[in-house]
Enzyme design. Structure first.
Site, mmCIF file in Angstrom:
data_model
loop_
_atom_site.group_PDB
_atom_site.id
_atom_site.type_symbol
_atom_site.label_atom_id
_atom_site.label_comp_id
_atom_site.label_asym_id
_atom_site.label_seq_id
_atom_site.Cartn_x
_atom_site.Cartn_y
_atom_site.Cartn_z
ATOM 1 N N PRO A 30 14.254 -22.570 -22.785
ATOM 2 C CA PRO A 30 15.328 -22.297 -21.826
ATOM 3 C C PRO A 30 15.139 -20.998 -21.067
ATOM 4 O O PRO A 30 14.952 -19.958 -21.676
ATOM 5 C CB PRO A 30 16.571 -22.222 -22.729
ATOM 6 N N ASP A 69 19.374 -20.440 -21.531
ATOM 7 C CA ASP A 69 19.641 -19.390 -22.496
ATOM 8 C C ASP A 69 20.770 -18.557 -21.905
ATOM 9 O O ASP A 69 20.637 -18.029 -20.807
ATOM 10 C CB ASP A 69 18.375 -18.541 -22.653
ATOM 11 N N TRP A 495 17.135 -14.428 -29.557
ATOM 12 C CA TRP A 495 15.957 -15.258 -29.798
ATOM 13 C C TRP A 495 16.233 -16.297 -30.873
ATOM 14 O O TRP A 495 15.555 -17.314 -30.952
ATOM 15 C CB TRP A 495 14.765 -14.388 -30.203
ATOM 16 N N GLN A 526 5.157 -15.719 -25.144
ATOM 17 C CA GLN A 526 6.014 -16.388 -26.124
ATOM 18 C C GLN A 526 5.371 -16.521 -27.499
ATOM 19 O O GLN A 526 6.026 -16.998 -28.422
ATOM 20 C CB GLN A 526 6.453 -17.761 -25.607
ATOM 21 N N TRP A 530 9.378 -17.127 -28.185
ATOM 22 C CA TRP A 530 9.944 -18.438 -28.532
ATOM 23 C C TRP A 530 9.091 -19.234 -29.514
ATOM 24 O O TRP A 530 9.614 -19.868 -30.422
ATOM 25 C CB TRP A 530 10.154 -19.228 -27.239
ATOM 26 N N LYS A 563 2.296 -7.348 -12.572
ATOM 27 C CA LYS A 563 3.536 -8.072 -12.798
ATOM 28 C C LYS A 563 4.389 -8.024 -11.527
ATOM 29 O O LYS A 563 4.478 -6.981 -10.889
ATOM 30 C CB LYS A 563 4.269 -7.376 -13.947
ATOM 31 N N LYS A 566 11.187 -7.203 -8.707
ATOM 32 C CA LYS A 566 11.946 -6.721 -7.562
ATOM 33 C C LYS A 566 11.899 -5.206 -7.458
ATOM 34 O O LYS A 566 11.837 -4.655 -6.361
ATOM 35 C CB LYS A 566 13.394 -7.193 -7.660
#
Ligand SMILES: [Zn+2]
Ligand SMILES: [Zn+2]
Length: 1003
Positions: A30, A69, A495, A526, A530, A563, A566
């Site tokens: 998610p 999430d 998590w 992840q 996750w 990376k 913004k």
């Protein structure tokens, strides 16, 4: 297209068609519902979509429910910003119920927006029925895992040193730490030995504030330490660090003795801030062979067991108090002495000042090092000792490692990486001191500390919802002593939420059907997120890893590999890309990237994909324009197929094989590239050239049309998982009227027709294309455009493969290269000349270079050419000069020929150009087109026409004007005019690179 899919409920229809198929449970990792999605999240979702679409086209009943999430700090932080508040007390004042309500509203508003963004990318999932982690049913299912952990004795409470954000006032898990460059003080400090006059240990630290909680010094048992005289004092530090430390302070030291680390054990020392700090303690040296190094510092390590994970381990080992005088706001408590009330990290300045005043500061400098920050608010973290709840990963580790083997990992190194992470993972701290999350379902008796762990909402009295603060009011009577038990006010690590997704997202009745997910795919970060929380939860609850196949992808980064964010200003919003080039261009571009490599954003590459789609679209347009029959064309029997037809069908079979293999092994990028290559290179750039001519001549009944129809349709089936919009678009605008089904997605996968594979033929075509390219190069060198028919090209080669390719496909090469004849012959007489690169010879042979050069000059140029075309790296001359390849080059010339190389041979193009031949050919080209137009208008031979030709190309124009009479007689024209026509039937044509408009009118 989106509107069409929605209106006709195509996705439901596809699902319905496969309802009885083999189940395939894809579990969506998610995304966090805090705002517009990152283009990387779109890449991730498109990858999931491509795999699910592939599975559907293979008849699987795919379960693809998107997840969101919705709990945790990221949303709390956003809501705090919205409410313009910044600490927990203000939240309490506002009311936790209101705060939680806001958090829920915040998460909810983005679910719709994000779903819309995914849908716009062509993602087919159950967006009207997503799983949302804040739903009571989800919370309820997650509690089962906590209950299971408790029942199995894996849930425990304890004092632990954990990373802590003083702004967010909560602990963070190790995998939530974000390391960044941080400038800190770097100080060397003297600790006086208790039992000796004027003797000091020298330690080093970059966190001066932790000295307030210093409880010991660590020394390495086998390192050598030295006692040195510095001025009137004796200092003790590691021998190997002496030069470095003395260099820093610019003083000299005389070594007066050596001592092994082991001998330093239990030597007592005094805290230099005695009197200012609150803690009294008999401080001494302890030994550690794991946390003392000689890479930096002094070889003696300051140990504050309450402020560092390593210090904590040492503290526990030696029974030292875990002293941590910091409160939940990150400030020093009254216990700390004079530092009371100061924020931990801010106290460093005062500590340094106090050390200076006490004469204990040896050196003060600055260091820039990697330091952990809060992943949400970027505050530098501190380590403090707190009371937390843990799942004992250490007890589960063997089972977890064994279960890693019970899953298919793509790529294989994902598994290696994951194993490493799991092997070294500490116990999992699952408690957080916040509001918006799954409440910890643990009640503790106020009198006897007996625990009650709730595994289901059904054990609770009815409450408005399972969140805080509603659940905080629930009290139980202790089962043991009858006193009142209160809930531990913590919530769960977010998590933990997603870690339960495999079963918590399913309605009760589906949990038996899907004990494990068939497939998950997420980014490489992840392995510590996750993938890990799923494994931990799965092993706790069911004793097994909850996913069967895992695919790991790279990061979405900017052009330089940084990376994208913004705040850095290198962020490209997904909308911008999709608005500019369309979702399919984004998909085709992103999905062509090797899955596990980072995907570097590049406007040009997206544009290139957009252009590729344009070419594919034109194939559809071509069919629409030139195929108008009532029924779809049947693929003719082998006897009617030409070599190029058999070749294209073989390539189609090869492409389906390749795409199937790619999807089966979870390499969507291989499929994306293969199908793109087939449509663009094989069909559009190659086969189309031959097909257009045949269709021009034989009309839409040409076998070439049938082959084209069949190949493009099947290629679209292969393209559909990658670029669903264009596949559907071409299907709807052309194929649907013949194929009938409502959507291209209602067709199965294009399974390779293995009988059509002809590897030898494919290889020969490859060679023929190489040769055509070589001839084109020769034409360019001699300034002979492709539309000039030339008499002859000779192919010279030693390779039997090349020779047999030319023998079988000379006709094809002739028509591709516009040659009258392409044949294998002996090499025309050539003159080879060699040029010596004197600088290179000089550089190698130095003084001997004149001799080497003259030795080289004696070798005939033909021999040098032979050597250069072979594999030997060097040519040994006179037994001593090893000539290297870059020292000499050869140039080959043949009178009347232009020479080009291709892999395996050379092409000799005869450059002689007969003017009449060319002009005649051009007139015939035009005449042929006029005939086609006459046929289209159903004119009979005796019908006379007026012919008008508009042509920009000066050369062609001159030729036509010169041969008007010949042209007129070939097409039975009464008048031939140039320039724009007064009226009639017009058509645009191309002859080579020249374009022209032909207009005819019956007279
Ligand atoms: Zn924070
Ligand atoms: Zn009790």
């Amino acid at each position: 297209m989106l509107a069409f899919w929605k209106k006709e409920k195509i996705y439901s229809q596809v699902k319905q068609a496969n309802a009885e198929g083999k189940p395939f449970y894809f579990c969506d990792g998610p995304p966090y519902a805090t705002g517009q999605i990152h283009p990387g999240t779109a890449w991730n979702k498109c990858m999931k979509d491509a795999v699910c679409r592939y599975k559907r086209s293979n008849g699987f009943s795919v379960r693809a429910q998107p997840g969101f999430d919705t709990h945790g700090l990221p949303i709390e932080v956003k809501v705090e910003q919205e409410l313009k508040i910044s600490d927990k007390r203000q939240i309490e004042k506002l009311g936790v119920d209101k705060f939680v309500e806001k958090c829920k509203a915040f998460a909810t508003q983005y679910i719709g927006i994000i779903s819309g963004q995914f849908e716009r990318c062509g993602v087919w999932m159950d967006f009207d029925n997503p799983y949302i982690t804040f739903k009571d049913s989800y919370i309820d299912a997650s509690w089962k895992t906590i209950k299971a952990a408790h029942d199995k004795g894996m849930l425990h409470e304890g004092v632990y040193v954990v990373p802590y954000c003083s702004r967010c006032e909560t602990t963070l898990a190790n995998y939530e730490l974000e390391y960044g460059e941080q400038s800190d003080p770097s100080i060397y400090v003297k600790f006086k030995l208790s039992e000796a006059e004027n003797e000091y240990f020298v330690i080093w630290t970059t966190t001066p504030w932790t000295l307030v909680s210093n409880m010991a010094i660590m020394a390495h048992p086998i390192y050598t330490y030295v006692k040195v005289k510095v001025g009137t004092e004796t200092w003790i530090l590691a021998k190997d660090r002496l030069d470095h430390v003395m260099g820093l302070i610019g003083q000299s030291a005389t070594v007066v003795g050596e001592i092994s680390g082991k001998k330093l054990e239990k030597i007592h020392y005094e805290h230099p801030l005695k009197g200012k700090i609150g803690k009294e303690h008999a401080r001494q040296v302890v030994l550690s062979d794991e946390y003392v190094t000689l890479e930096d510092g002094s070889g003696l390590v300051h140990c504050a067991p309450g402020h560092g994970p390593e210090d904590f381990i040492i503290g526990k080992r030696f029974g030292i108090e875990i002293y941590s005088p910091i409160d939940s706001t990150g400030k020093f408590t009254r216990d700390s002495g004079v530092y009371h009330g100061i924020l931990a990290r801010d106290a460093s300045a005062k500590v340094i000042e106090d050390l200076k005043a006490a004469g204990a500061l040896v050196h003060e400098g600055k260091v820039t090092h990697r330091y952990p920050h809060c992943w949400r608010c970027k505050t530098p973290l501190i380590f403090i000792a707190t009371n937390q709840w843990f799942i004992s990963i250490t007890k589960l580790k063997e089972q977890m490692l064994a279960q890693i083997e019970n899953c298919e990992w793509h790529p294989p190194f994902a598994k290696t990486r994951f194993r490493e992470f799991v092997s070294s993972a500490p116990d999992w701290c699952i408690s957080r001191q916040r509001y918006w999350g799954i409440p910890l379902p643990i009640w503790k008796c106020g009198a006897c500390s007996h625990l009650k762990v709730v595994g289901s909402a059904s054990e609770l009295p009815k409450i408005a919802e399972l969140h805080r603060p509603f659940i905080d009011h629930v009290k139980f009577k202790c089962e043991k002593c009858g006193a009142s038990a209160h809930r531990i006010p913590d919530i769960l690590d977010v998590w933990f939420d997603s870690g339960n997704a495999v079963w918590a997202s399913l309605p009760e009745e589906e949990r038996i059907k899907y004990p494990r997910a068939d497939f998950i795919v997420e980014g490489k970060d992840q392995t510590r997120g996750w993938f890990y929380s799923l494994l931990g939860s799965g092993v706790v609850l069911n004793g097994e890893i909850p996913y069967k196949t895992l695919l790991m992808h790279g990061f979405f980064v900017d052009e330089k590999g940084e990376k994208m964010s913004k705040s850095v200003g290198n962020f490209v919003p997904l909308e911008e890309v999709v608005d500019k080039y369309g979702a399919d261009a984004f998909r085709l571009w992103a999905l062509s990237n090797t899955v596990w490599d980072d995907l570097r954003f590049n406007w040009n590459e997206v544009k290139e994909s957009h252009r590729a789609l344009g070419t594919i679209y034109n194939l559809g347009l071509f069919l629409s324009r030139f195929y108008t029959a009532q029924h779809k064309p049947a693929l003719p029997g082998d006897a009617e197929l030409r070599t190029e037809d058999r070749w294209l069908l073989s390539r189609l079979a090869a492409t389906s094989e390749e795409c199937t293999e790619a999807f089966e092994t979870y390499k969507p990028h291989v499929a994306a590239k293969a199908v793109r290559q087939f449509l663009l290179e094989d069909i559009s750039r190659f086969y189309m050239k031959l097909a257009k001519q045949r269709i021009d001549e034989d009309g839409e009944g040409s076998p070439a049309m049938a082959v084209l129809y069949h190949s493009i349709f099947d290629a679209l089936l292969l393209l559909c998982p990658i670029a669903p919009f264009i596949s559907e678009g071409i299907y709807q605008s052309f194929f649907r009227k013949y194929e009938r089904k409502e959507s291209i997605s209602l067709f199965g996968w294009s399974v390779a027709d293995k009988k059509r594979r002809d590897a030898l033929l494919e290889r020969r075509f490859e060679i023929a294309r190489d040769i055509s390219t070589a001839i084109a190069n020769s034409r360019q060198k001699a300034n002979l455009p492709l539309r000039w028919p030339l008499e002859e090209a000779r192919i010279v080669s030693d390779s039997t493969e090349v020779l047999s390719a030319v023998e079988h496909l000379s006709g094809l090469i002739e028509s591709l290269s516009n040659m009258r004849a392409v044949k294998v012959t002996k090499q025309p007489k050539t003159e080879v000349s060699a040029t010596i690169n004197k600088a290179k010879v000089g550089a190698k042979f130095k003084r001997d270079s004149p001799a080497a050069q003259s030795a080289l000059e004696k070798v005939p140029a033909e021999e040098i050419a032979k050597w250069l075309s072979g594999d030997d790296k060097e040519l040994l001359l006179e037994g001593k000069f090893a000539i290297e390849r870059e020292m000499v080059s050869v140039d080959e010339k043949a009178d009347g020929y232009s020479i080009s190389q291709f892999e395996g041979g050379r092409a000799f193009l005869k450059t002689e150009m007969k003017k009449e031949l060319y002009e005649e050919a051009m007139v015939r080209e035009v005449a042929r087109r006029v005939q086609l137009m006459r046929k289209e208008k159903k004119l009979v031979e005796s019908d006379k026409i007026a012919l008008h030709i508009h042509v920009e190309d000066k050369e062609l124009s001159a030729i036509l004007k010169h041969h008007t009479t010949a042209l007129a007689s070939q097409v039975n024209a009464e008048v031939v005019g140039f320039g724009s026509a007064p009226g009639g039937f017009s058509k645009d044509w191309e002859i080579g690179e020249a374009s022209l408009k032909i207009t005819i009118e019956k007279k």
